[in-house]
Scaffold this motif. Structure first.
Motif, PDB file in Angstrom:
ATOM      1  N   GLY A 248      37.875  53.542   0.317  1.00 33.65           N
ATOM      2  CA  GLY A 248      38.300  52.110   0.719  1.00 33.65           C
ATOM      3  C   GLY A 248      39.955  51.927   0.833  1.00 33.65           C
ATOM      4  O   GLY A 248      40.516  53.109   0.178  1.00 33.65           O
ATOM      5  N   ARG A 249      40.285  51.335   1.422  1.00 35.78           N
ATOM      6  CA  ARG A 249      41.615  50.952   1.554  1.00 35.78           C
ATOM      7  C   ARG A 249      42.417  50.582   0.084  1.00 35.78           C
ATOM      8  O   ARG A 249      41.769  49.991  -0.746  1.00 35.78           O
ATOM      9  CB  ARG A 249      42.000  50.011   2.755  1.00 35.78           C
ATOM     10  N   GLU A 250      43.591  50.652   0.172  1.00 37.83           N
ATOM     11  CA  GLU A 250      44.389  50.324  -1.047  1.00 37.83           C
ATOM     12  C   GLU A 250      44.669  48.777  -0.702  1.00 37.83           C
ATOM     13  O   GLU A 250      45.123  48.367   0.134  1.00 37.83           O
ATOM     14  CB  GLU A 250      45.563  51.007  -1.176  1.00 37.83           C
ATOM     15  N   HIS A 251      44.589  47.947  -1.716  1.00 46.26           N
ATOM     16  CA  HIS A 251      44.653  46.374  -1.876  1.00 46.26           C
ATOM     17  C   HIS A 251      45.626  46.128  -3.203  1.00 46.26           C
ATOM     18  O   HIS A 251      45.864  47.010  -3.838  1.00 46.26           O
ATOM     19  CB  HIS A 251      43.478  45.579  -1.744  1.00 46.26           C
ATOM     20  N   SER A 252      46.047  44.961  -3.061  1.00 45.40           N
ATOM     21  CA  SER A 252      46.840  44.696  -4.183  1.00 45.40           C
ATOM     22  C   SER A 252      46.609  42.991  -4.506  1.00 45.40           C
ATOM     23  O   SER A 252      46.211  42.172  -3.727  1.00 45.40           O
ATOM     24  CB  SER A 252      48.452  44.598  -3.946  1.00 45.40           C
ATOM     25  N   ARG A 253      46.799  42.684  -5.759  1.00 45.65           N
ATOM     26  CA  ARG A 253      46.762  41.376  -6.348  1.00 45.65           C
ATOM     27  C   ARG A 253      47.993  41.147  -7.372  1.00 45.65           C
ATOM     28  O   ARG A 253      48.358  42.037  -7.822  1.00 45.65           O
ATOM     29  CB  ARG A 253      45.563  41.163  -7.043  1.00 45.65           C
ATOM     30  N   THR A 254      48.215  39.917  -7.507  1.00 50.25           N
ATOM     31  CA  THR A 254      49.535  39.576  -8.169  1.00 50.25           C
ATOM     32  C   THR A 254      48.861  38.687  -9.455  1.00 50.25           C
ATOM     33  O   THR A 254      48.207  37.658  -9.480  1.00 50.25           O
ATOM     34  CB  THR A 254      50.560  38.957  -7.631  1.00 50.25           C
TER      35      THR A 254
END
Length: 283
Positions: A248-254
């Motif tokens: 899967g693609r890399e994602h981010s959350r804060t």
């Protein structure tokens, strides 16, 4: 000859990523995977861009030691000349520049997106465009959000290809656990620190970085180094967590400490507040 970076330069970047991952305490199997991928790329008789032009994304994943995740990294380097993951580990990430590669996003909008959404990647921006948060950014209404969403879909479909886990995310419980682990280790002083280029004229290595693997997810966590985090004195509170599966693609959350409402004082994953409420109330 197809455009893009040479195989030697791509291999050098993969080797550099392996060295940084090792120095920053990443899993040794992940480090080894990057080194083996570098060896594969360096041994090619043609540049990866030529393989992409002739055989597409599948041509990369058929190479020895190149899975979906590393193929995406190589594809990104061929398409843009940059590699966001490596820039982040170096402390050189400039998300506003990345966002300006999207048609319709200028410098002012790019900064507003970064500061409002705490987003650092095109993939994180795509999630915000689909879940409605992009329309909360000053200067972006429904029509502009729709145009950006269409542009992102086209760009990411060409560059990153579609995968079965492209929009998958870990549970909020898992993200909160990574956040807790990062903040505890940062406080104890046990994490490697990098010197971010932004807002750091003295070049001080102040930003702790954590690489960790849990189940089938790989994570990287850092304190937020945005202008807003500095302005509000939240550089030791807001934690940006990047995550990806192999396919899967890399994602981010804060993750932040909530300052109002029923979750005041608790750690909350921005954009997934409803799930956080369910998580805490279940406890």
């Amino acid at each position: 000859m197809a455009g893009g970076l040479s195989r030697d330069l791509i291999a050098d970047r993969l080797d550099e990523a392996a060295e940084l991952l090792e120095a920053q305490g990443a899993n040794r199997f992940r480090v080894r995977a990057y080194r083996m991928a570098a060896d594969t790329v360096r041994s090619l008789t043609e540049d990866p861009a030529e393989i992409l032009a002739r055989d597409g994304f599948a041509g990369l994943t058929r190479l020895p030691n190149i899975g979906d995740r590393l193929a995406r990294a190589i594809d990104e380097m061929c398409a843009t000349g940059r590699w966001g993951q490596l820039e982040r580990m170096r402390g050189e990430a400039e998300p506003e520049e990345v966002f300006q590669s999207v048609p319709g996003i200028g410098p002012q909008t790019a900064r507003a997106i970064h500061e409002t959404l705490h987003a650092d990647t095109l993939e994180a921006l795509e999630i915000a465009a689909h879940d409605g948060r992009l329309e909360d950014v000053p200067g972006i209404g429904p029509r502009k959000a729709a145009a950006i969403r269409a542009s992102l879909a086209s760009m990411l479909a060409r560059r990153g290809r579609q995968g079965p886990d492209d929009h998958a995310e870990p549970s909020v419980a898992e993200l909160l656990a990574v956040d807790s682990d990062y903040r505890q280790q940062a406080k104890a002083g046990t994490l490697r620190k990098i010197a971010p280029r932004r807002f750091n004229p003295g070049g001080e290595a102040w930003l702790p970085i954590l690489h960790t693997d849990r189940d089938d997810w790989s994570y990287t966590a850092l304190f937020s180094n945005t202008a807003l985090a500095h302005d509000l004195g939240r550089t030791d509170d807001w934690v940006v967590i990047y995550f990806a599966r192999d396919r899967g693609r890399e994602h981010s959350r804060t993750v932040v400490t909530e300052t109002r409402g029923p979750l005041e004082g608790r750690r909350v994953v921005r954009g997934r507040e409803a799930e956080c409420r369910a998580h805490y109330f279940a406890e």
